[in-house]
Every structure is written in C-alpha cells, then in structure tokens.
Design a protein around this motif. Structure first.
Motif, PDB file in Angstrom:
ATOM      1  N   ARG A  48      49.380  45.231  39.914  1.00 35.76           N
ATOM      2  CA  ARG A  48      48.164  45.502  40.706  1.00 35.76           C
ATOM      3  C   ARG A  48      47.574  46.863  40.324  1.00 35.76           C
ATOM      4  O   ARG A  48      46.367  47.009  40.165  1.00 35.76           O
ATOM      5  CB  ARG A  48      48.484  45.487  42.206  1.00 35.76           C
ATOM      6  CG  ARG A  48      48.383  44.092  42.831  1.00 35.76           C
ATOM      7  CD  ARG A  48      48.367  44.176  44.346  1.00 35.76           C
ATOM      8  NE  ARG A  48      49.556  44.800  44.899  1.00 35.76           N
ATOM      9  CZ  ARG A  48      50.708  44.189  45.070  1.00 35.76           C
ATOM     10  NH1 ARG A  48      50.828  42.911  44.751  1.00 35.76           N
ATOM     11  NH2 ARG A  48      51.754  44.821  45.565  1.00 35.76           N
ATOM     12  N   GLY A  49      48.446  47.857  40.146  1.00 31.19           N
ATOM     13  CA  GLY A  49      47.983  49.195  39.768  1.00 31.19           C
ATOM     14  C   GLY A  49      47.307  49.182  38.411  1.00 31.19           C
ATOM     15  O   GLY A  49      46.274  49.834  38.216  1.00 31.19           O
ATOM     16  N   ALA A  50      47.880  48.450  37.475  1.00 25.96           N
ATOM     17  CA  ALA A  50      47.319  48.400  36.118  1.00 25.96           C
ATOM     18  C   ALA A  50      45.949  47.730  36.123  1.00 25.96           C
ATOM     19  O   ALA A  50      44.985  48.251  35.543  1.00 25.96           O
ATOM     20  CB  ALA A  50      48.277  47.653  35.190  1.00 25.96           C
ATOM     21  N   VAL A  51      45.846  46.590  36.787  1.00 25.68           N
ATOM     22  CA  VAL A  51      44.569  45.847  36.810  1.00 25.68           C
ATOM     23  C   VAL A  51      43.498  46.669  37.516  1.00 25.68           C
ATOM     24  O   VAL A  51      42.357  46.781  37.043  1.00 25.68           O
ATOM     25  CB  VAL A  51      44.757  44.462  37.487  1.00 25.68           C
ATOM     26  CG1 VAL A  51      43.407  43.801  37.760  1.00 25.68           C
ATOM     27  CG2 VAL A  51      45.632  43.560  36.616  1.00 25.68           C
ATOM     28  N   ASP A  52      43.881  47.301  38.624  1.00 24.33           N
ATOM     29  CA  ASP A  52      42.927  48.125  39.380  1.00 24.33           C
ATOM     30  C   ASP A  52      42.422  49.298  38.522  1.00 24.33           C
ATOM     31  O   ASP A  52      41.220  49.581  38.478  1.00 24.33           O
ATOM     32  CB  ASP A  52      43.623  48.622  40.653  1.00 24.33           C
ATOM     33  CG  ASP A  52      42.705  49.508  41.477  1.00 24.33           C
ATOM     34  OD1 ASP A  52      41.667  49.006  41.924  1.00 24.33           O
ATOM     35  OD2 ASP A  52      43.025  50.704  41.660  1.00 24.33           O
ATOM     36  N   ALA A  53      43.346  49.960  37.824  1.00 25.14           N
ATOM     37  CA  ALA A  53      42.958  51.111  36.993  1.00 25.14           C
ATOM     38  C   ALA A  53      42.017  50.667  35.872  1.00 25.14           C
ATOM     39  O   ALA A  53      41.014  51.331  35.580  1.00 25.14           O
ATOM     40  CB  ALA A  53      44.201  51.782  36.408  1.00 25.14           C
ATOM     41  N   LEU A  54      42.340  49.540  35.251  1.00 25.63           N
ATOM     42  CA  LEU A  54      41.484  49.051  34.150  1.00 25.63           C
ATOM     43  C   LEU A  54      40.104  48.688  34.674  1.00 25.63           C
ATOM     44  O   LEU A  54      39.079  49.061  34.084  1.00 25.63           O
ATOM     45  CB  LEU A  54      42.134  47.827  33.483  1.00 25.63           C
ATOM     46  CG  LEU A  54      43.439  48.110  32.709  1.00 25.63           C
ATOM     47  CD1 LEU A  54      44.081  46.800  32.264  1.00 25.63           C
ATOM     48  CD2 LEU A  54      43.177  49.019  31.509  1.00 25.63           C
TER      49      LEU A  54
END
Ligand code: INI
Length: 158
Positions: A35-41
């Motif tokens: 979730r953190g990775a997708v949100d950051a991207l």
C-alpha cells in the motif's frame, strides 16, 4: 558546489511503468509495504495503469520474478517487497541473503533499477515499525528510490 554539474533523477513518475514484486509470506506486513509503495508512486505521478503487481510465495522467489520482469522489457523500474523475520533456525540467513543478492544481480545485469523494500528484521515488532508506523514505510521508500533511479538512468543514457 553550485559550480559543479550534478546529475540526479527526479521523483517524477509521469509515463513510467513500474513493476512491484511482492511476497505473500508475512502478508500482514507485506500488504502494508505494498500500500505504501503504490501510494508513493501515485502521489509522484505514476498512473495507476502504469503499475503492475506480481505476487510470489516468499522472499526466496522474489529474485526469479524480478529477473523475468526485467527481461520482459515492460518496466522502467522494479520494486521488491517482502518481510523476512528471523526465526530460531538459519533459514532466515539463507532466504534473506539470496533475496538481497538476487535483487542486486537483476538490477545490475539488466540495467533495470530495483528498489529494495524487503525487510530483514529480528522481530515482528521491528517489521511493524518499518511497515507504516514509527520507522516509516520501507515499501514507499523503495518505490521512490526506484522512481529516482529510473529517471537517473534516463539522464545518464548515452
Ligand atoms: N519467506 C519470507 O518471505 N519471509 C520469511 O520470513 C520466511 N521464513 O522465515 O521462512 C520465508 N520463507 C519462505 C521462502 O521465501 C520460500 O517461499 C519457501 O522456502 C518456498 O520456496
């Protein structure tokens, strides 16, 4: 240093294609990293259609999927996500060691950046701290590193 030419990658995701390889083992941690990775991207301009997630059983399987994804030519950068938590046996060392080594080999042999967001920790508490609580979200950090490196490689291309 203002007179020195400095080459850096921007944190700009417009038009980039990012592949995320995420282990299912310890999924209660890895799902927070994801979730953190997708949100950051997404917050840095990567279109939702520019993100593809590849799920694998555990950290051991991550390098093989990274390798296939790198070879496919579909991605400007990759992100590796997983959580290897130390147990009572040497299994941890083998799985964590191979995952780290394999990810490094893939990025250097294919020239595709791999943001490394596989936690290698001593306890579940340490994993939780790094998956979106007091030590930040290592999935988001890995995703942004991948983005920066994709843009850096574009700038360094001949
Ligand atoms: N895989 C992980 O991603 N994290 C772990 O902590 C872990 N431990 O501790 O065993 C783990 N093992 C599974 C391994 O990655 C493979 O999926 C399995 O050996 C099958 O090949």
């Amino acid at each position: 240093m203002h007179d020195i030419n400095t080459i850096e990658g921007a944190l700009a995701g417009e038009g980039l294609r990012i592949g995320i390889v995420a282990a299912r083992f310890n999924d209660f941690i890895v799902d927070s990293l994801l979730r953190g990775a997708v949100d950051a991207l997404a917050r840095h301009g990567v279109a939702r259609g520019g993100i593809e997630v590849v799920r694998v059983p555990g950290a051991w399987e991550v390098p093989l999927a990274l390798e296939a994804a790198a070879k496919s030519g579909r991605f400007d950068a990759l992100v590796a996500l997983g959580a290897v938590i130390r147990g009572a046996t040497p299994h941890f060392e083998y799985v964590a060691g191979e995952c780290v080594r394999g990810a490094g080999q893939v990025e250097r042999s294919h020239g595709v950046p791999v943001g490394f967001g596989v936690l290698t920790v001593d306890s579940i508490e340490q994993a939780i701290e790094r998956a979106g609580t007091k030590a930040g979200n290592k999935g988001a950090e890995a995703a942004l590193s991948a983005l920066e490196m994709a843009n850096l490689l574009r700038r360094l291309a001949p």
